[in-house]
Design a protein around this motif. Structure first.
Motif, PDB file in Angstrom:
ATOM      1  N   THR A 166     -55.567 -27.308 -13.261  1.00  0.00           N
ATOM      2  CA  THR A 166     -54.972 -27.670 -14.552  1.00  0.00           C
ATOM      3  C   THR A 166     -53.456 -27.501 -14.465  1.00  0.00           C
ATOM      4  OG1 THR A 166     -55.018 -25.438 -15.506  1.00  0.00           O
ATOM      5  CG2 THR A 166     -57.030 -26.776 -15.708  1.00  0.00           C
ATOM      6  N   TRP A 167     -52.766 -28.053 -15.450  1.00  0.00           N
ATOM      7  CA  TRP A 167     -51.311 -27.927 -15.476  1.00  0.00           C
ATOM      8  C   TRP A 167     -50.903 -26.471 -15.682  1.00  0.00           C
ATOM      9  CZ3 TRP A 167     -48.834 -31.718 -13.468  1.00  0.00           C
ATOM     10  CH2 TRP A 167     -49.291 -33.024 -13.582  1.00  0.00           C
ATOM     11  N   ASP A 168     -51.645 -25.742 -16.494  1.00  0.00           N
ATOM     12  CA  ASP A 168     -51.321 -24.327 -16.693  1.00  0.00           C
ATOM     13  C   ASP A 168     -51.495 -23.536 -15.401  1.00  0.00           C
ATOM     14  OD1 ASP A 168     -50.691 -24.730 -19.337  1.00  0.00           O
ATOM     15  OD2 ASP A 168     -52.622 -24.035 -20.121  1.00  0.00           O
ATOM     16  N   GLU A 169     -52.565 -23.824 -14.666  1.00  0.00           N
ATOM     17  CA  GLU A 169     -52.790 -23.148 -13.389  1.00  0.00           C
ATOM     18  C   GLU A 169     -51.691 -23.501 -12.383  1.00  0.00           C
ATOM     19  OE1 GLU A 169     -56.671 -24.284 -12.167  1.00  0.00           O
ATOM     20  OE2 GLU A 169     -57.715 -23.039 -13.647  1.00  0.00           O
ATOM     21  N   LEU A 170     -51.246 -24.750 -12.408  1.00  0.00           N
ATOM     22  CA  LEU A 170     -50.167 -25.153 -11.511  1.00  0.00           C
ATOM     23  C   LEU A 170     -48.890 -24.395 -11.841  1.00  0.00           C
ATOM     24  CD1 LEU A 170     -48.865 -26.911  -9.325  1.00  0.00           C
ATOM     25  CD2 LEU A 170     -48.523 -28.693 -11.073  1.00  0.00           C
ATOM     26  N   PHE A 171     -48.570 -24.276 -13.122  1.00  0.00           N
ATOM     27  CA  PHE A 171     -47.361 -23.553 -13.525  1.00  0.00           C
ATOM     28  C   PHE A 171     -47.428 -22.102 -13.039  1.00  0.00           C
ATOM     29  CE2 PHE A 171     -44.732 -21.017 -16.335  1.00  0.00           C
ATOM     30  CZ  PHE A 171     -43.562 -21.758 -16.409  1.00  0.00           C
ATOM     31  N   GLU A 172     -48.558 -21.458 -13.261  1.00  0.00           N
ATOM     32  CA  GLU A 172     -48.708 -20.063 -12.851  1.00  0.00           C
ATOM     33  C   GLU A 172     -48.582 -19.913 -11.332  1.00  0.00           C
ATOM     34  OE1 GLU A 172     -52.443 -18.846 -14.397  1.00  0.00           O
ATOM     35  OE2 GLU A 172     -51.824 -19.037 -16.512  1.00  0.00           O
ATOM     36  N   PHE A 200     -43.054 -38.072 -13.417  1.00  0.00           N
ATOM     37  CA  PHE A 200     -43.621 -36.757 -13.681  1.00  0.00           C
ATOM     38  C   PHE A 200     -44.137 -36.658 -15.116  1.00  0.00           C
ATOM     39  CE2 PHE A 200     -42.472 -33.474 -10.303  1.00  0.00           C
ATOM     40  CZ  PHE A 200     -42.475 -34.414  -9.277  1.00  0.00           C
ATOM     41  N   LEU A 201     -43.374 -37.203 -16.068  1.00  0.00           N
ATOM     42  CA  LEU A 201     -43.845 -37.178 -17.449  1.00  0.00           C
ATOM     43  C   LEU A 201     -45.122 -38.001 -17.593  1.00  0.00           C
ATOM     44  CD1 LEU A 201     -43.540 -36.330 -20.380  1.00  0.00           C
ATOM     45  CD2 LEU A 201     -41.996 -38.291 -20.718  1.00  0.00           C
ATOM     46  N   ASN A 202     -45.171 -39.127 -16.905  1.00  0.00           N
ATOM     47  CA  ASN A 202     -46.359 -39.975 -16.947  1.00  0.00           C
ATOM     48  C   ASN A 202     -47.584 -39.239 -16.423  1.00  0.00           C
ATOM     49  OD1 ASN A 202     -47.548 -42.775 -17.299  1.00  0.00           O
ATOM     50  ND2 ASN A 202     -47.944 -42.476 -15.117  1.00  0.00           N
ATOM     51  N   PHE A 203     -47.416 -38.414 -15.376  1.00  0.00           N
ATOM     52  CA  PHE A 203     -48.542 -37.624 -14.873  1.00  0.00           C
ATOM     53  C   PHE A 203     -49.200 -36.841 -16.005  1.00  0.00           C
ATOM     54  CE2 PHE A 203     -46.274 -37.024 -10.504  1.00  0.00           C
ATOM     55  CZ  PHE A 203     -46.690 -38.275 -10.088  1.00  0.00           C
ATOM     56  N   TYR A 204     -48.380 -36.129 -16.748  1.00  0.00           N
ATOM     57  CA  TYR A 204     -48.908 -35.255 -17.803  1.00  0.00           C
ATOM     58  C   TYR A 204     -49.518 -36.080 -18.931  1.00  0.00           C
ATOM     59  CZ  TYR A 204     -49.239 -31.131 -20.792  1.00  0.00           C
ATOM     60  OH  TYR A 204     -49.715 -30.106 -21.576  1.00  0.00           O
ATOM     61  N   GLY A 229     -45.745 -32.641 -22.685  1.00  0.00           N
ATOM     62  CA  GLY A 229     -45.359 -32.953 -21.314  1.00  0.00           C
ATOM     63  C   GLY A 229     -43.877 -32.716 -21.061  1.00  0.00           C
ATOM     64  N   ILE A 230     -43.048 -33.104 -22.008  1.00  0.00           N
ATOM     65  CA  ILE A 230     -41.603 -32.874 -21.858  1.00  0.00           C
ATOM     66  C   ILE A 230     -41.324 -31.382 -21.777  1.00  0.00           C
ATOM     67  CG2 ILE A 230     -39.338 -33.180 -22.933  1.00  0.00           C
ATOM     68  CD1 ILE A 230     -40.569 -35.733 -24.291  1.00  0.00           C
ATOM     69  N   ASN A 231     -41.925 -30.625 -22.682  1.00  0.00           N
ATOM     70  CA  ASN A 231     -41.744 -29.176 -22.657  1.00  0.00           C
ATOM     71  C   ASN A 231     -42.227 -28.578 -21.339  1.00  0.00           C
ATOM     72  OD1 ASN A 231     -40.548 -28.099 -25.147  1.00  0.00           O
ATOM     73  ND2 ASN A 231     -42.300 -29.027 -26.186  1.00  0.00           N
ATOM     74  N   HIS A 295     -57.397 -29.689 -19.214  1.00  0.00           N
ATOM     75  CA  HIS A 295     -58.484 -28.722 -19.127  1.00  0.00           C
ATOM     76  C   HIS A 295     -59.308 -29.042 -17.885  1.00  0.00           C
ATOM     77  CE1 HIS A 295     -57.683 -29.270 -23.533  1.00  0.00           C
ATOM     78  NE2 HIS A 295     -57.500 -27.957 -23.423  1.00  0.00           N
ATOM     79  N   ALA A 296     -59.810 -28.026 -17.223  1.00  0.00           N
ATOM     80  CA  ALA A 296     -60.502 -28.223 -15.954  1.00  0.00           C
ATOM     81  C   ALA A 296     -61.703 -29.145 -16.081  1.00  0.00           C
ATOM     82  CB  ALA A 296     -60.928 -26.872 -15.380  1.00  0.00           C
TER      83      ALA A 296
END
Length: 438
Positions: A166-172, A200-204, A229-231, A295-296
């Motif tokens: 997930t994006w959150d897991e990637l950030f961590e 990159f924005l398109n990914f999200y 996504g921007i945030n 979400h996963a």
């Protein structure tokens, strides 16, 4: 500048649908000279095109093929100015956005006959759709690749981290692996003159089930998914990215990963060749994973696929030769040789070739088989940015005008609020879209 050029071409162009010209001759008596433009400027791909032209001329002694090569940036300028001076080729490579613009400028012809001769059912549906208008196909994909997440296996193993889903897991994970200047968790490229911030924005946004260009052809930068996504990328930039990435373009971004300076990056199978050339000692430490999700358990969605097509130009005096040459590139042995000129980087646009042992039994593809399978799975799910519903001019505008790149720069350098910057950028994009319709 780019927008001014293609707007001028569109305004001057005929609005009627391009007419089909005669299908390629099949009697072997082709006669005439054609010009081929392509952007495979170096290495094995360049050699392949030379050899393919030579073989075609040997089979058809009455044919002469003149090859001219241009980098993609030069190619755009060459054809936009060439349309005004009637100095365009008979056949060429292109990018999906080029095809959209050329359709609007009435500069290319349908090649349904070529596709049908090769076998329409053999092609993935999405790449064909990108070059279609009113039920006819004006481009044929010669290879495909899709954006996936690349990561350093050794760094994750050392930190006892799982591959992020997930994006959150990637950030961590990126924050934990961030150890500048030795390794950055993830570089966020925001440079003007390129489209990486848009990418990159398109990914999200795509992972959230939305699009940067809506079904009715409007820009989408202010929905919840877009604002989130921007945030996300602003926070990632501030937390894990080198300061210089504010001005990064494609080569800058890729080189960091090639040199082992980033733990994560997004790209296609071309990353394999880049690492192999620049840091061969790291080649066993890289691998691809599917794009992160919100979400996963979210369903798989298409993100971004790049399908590089061939096109035949309307001004060609010998469309039969141009079409026959294009068709020759898809003969099985020829086509697989072409794909193997950048193994794992260029993937088949045809389903049967993607499963053919002759394609799969190449050493690099074998070594990175799991990564190749992940990329291949993504190929038919995604589209070029902004072409999720159909190939239209807004897709060109959102990827060429640097409005999103400027938005990120204003947020970071001028401390504009995300909401304010997004609203302003959305208005600017929609204004450009309206101008393109006039």
């Amino acid at each position: 500048m780019i927008f001014t050029i293609f707007l001028m071409l569109f305004t001057a162009a005929c609005s009627k649908e391009p007419e089909a010209l005669p299908p390629p001759s099949t009697n072997g008596d082709l006669q005439g000279e054609i010009v081929l433009w392509h952007s495979f400027t170096q290495g094995a791909r360049n050699e392949f095109m030379k050899n393919a032209a030579d073989a075609f001329m040997k089979e058809h002694p009455g044919v002469k093929i003149t090859i001219e090569t241009f980098a993609w940036s030069e190619f755009y300028t060459k054809w936009t100015t060439g349309l005004q001076s009637d100095q365009v080729p008979d056949v060429s490579t292109a990018l999906p956005n080029h095809v959209v613009e050329l359709l609007d400028a009435d500069a290319i012809i349908p090649i349904d006959d070529v596709i049908d001769n090769i076998g329409r059912d053999r092609f993935y549906e999405a790449p064909l759709k990108e070059g279609s208008l009113n039920g006819k196909n004006y481009s044929i994909p010669i290879y495909s690749h899709a954006q996936v997440m690349w990561y350093r296996k050794d760094l994750l193993e050392k930190a006892n981290l799982e591959v992020p889903k997930t994006w959150d897991e990637l950030f961590e994970a990126a924050v934990k692996l961030n150890d500048p200047p030795n390794v950055y968790g993830l570089s966020v490229p925001l440079g003007m003159g390129d489209m990486l911030a848009t990418r990159f924005l398109n990914f999200y946004v795509r992972s959230a089930g939305e699009t940067l260009i809506t079904e009715d052809g409007k820009a989408n930068l202010t929905s919840k998914a877009a604002i989130d996504g921007i945030n996300y990328w602003v926070n990632m930039y501030k937390s894990t990215s080198p300061n210089g990435s504010l001005n990064f373009k494609t080569l800058d971004q890729s080189t960091l990963f090639y040199q082992g300076k980033t733990a994560f990056d997004f790209n296609s199978g071309f990353h394999i060749g880049g690492v192999k050339t620049n840091s061969p000692d790291l080649i066993d430490d890289i691998e691809a994973a599917p794009m992160p999700k919100i979400h996963a358990d979210d369903p798989e969605v298409g993100i971004e696929t790049s399908n590089i097509p061939m096109i035949v130009w309307k001004n060609s005096k010998h469309p039969d030769i141009a079409k026959a040459f294009v068709e020759s590139l898809y003969e099985k042995d020829n086509y697989i040789d072409f794909l193997h000129s950048v193994p794992a980087g260029m993937l088949p646009a045809m389903k049967d070739i993607a499963e053919d042992p002759a394609f799969l039994n190449e050493p690099t593809i074998q070594k990175f088989r799991s990564s190749v399978d992940i990329i291949s799975n993504a190929v038919n799910r995604g589209t070029a940015i902004g072409m999720e519903y159909e190939p239209t001019l807004p897709s060109v505008i959102v990827t060429t005008q640097n409005v999103i790149e400027k938005m990120f720069q204003n947020i970071i350098l001028k401390n504009e609020s995300v909401q304010e910057a997004a609203e302003k950028a959305e208005r600017e994009l929609n204004g450009l879209i309206e101008i393109s319709k006039s």
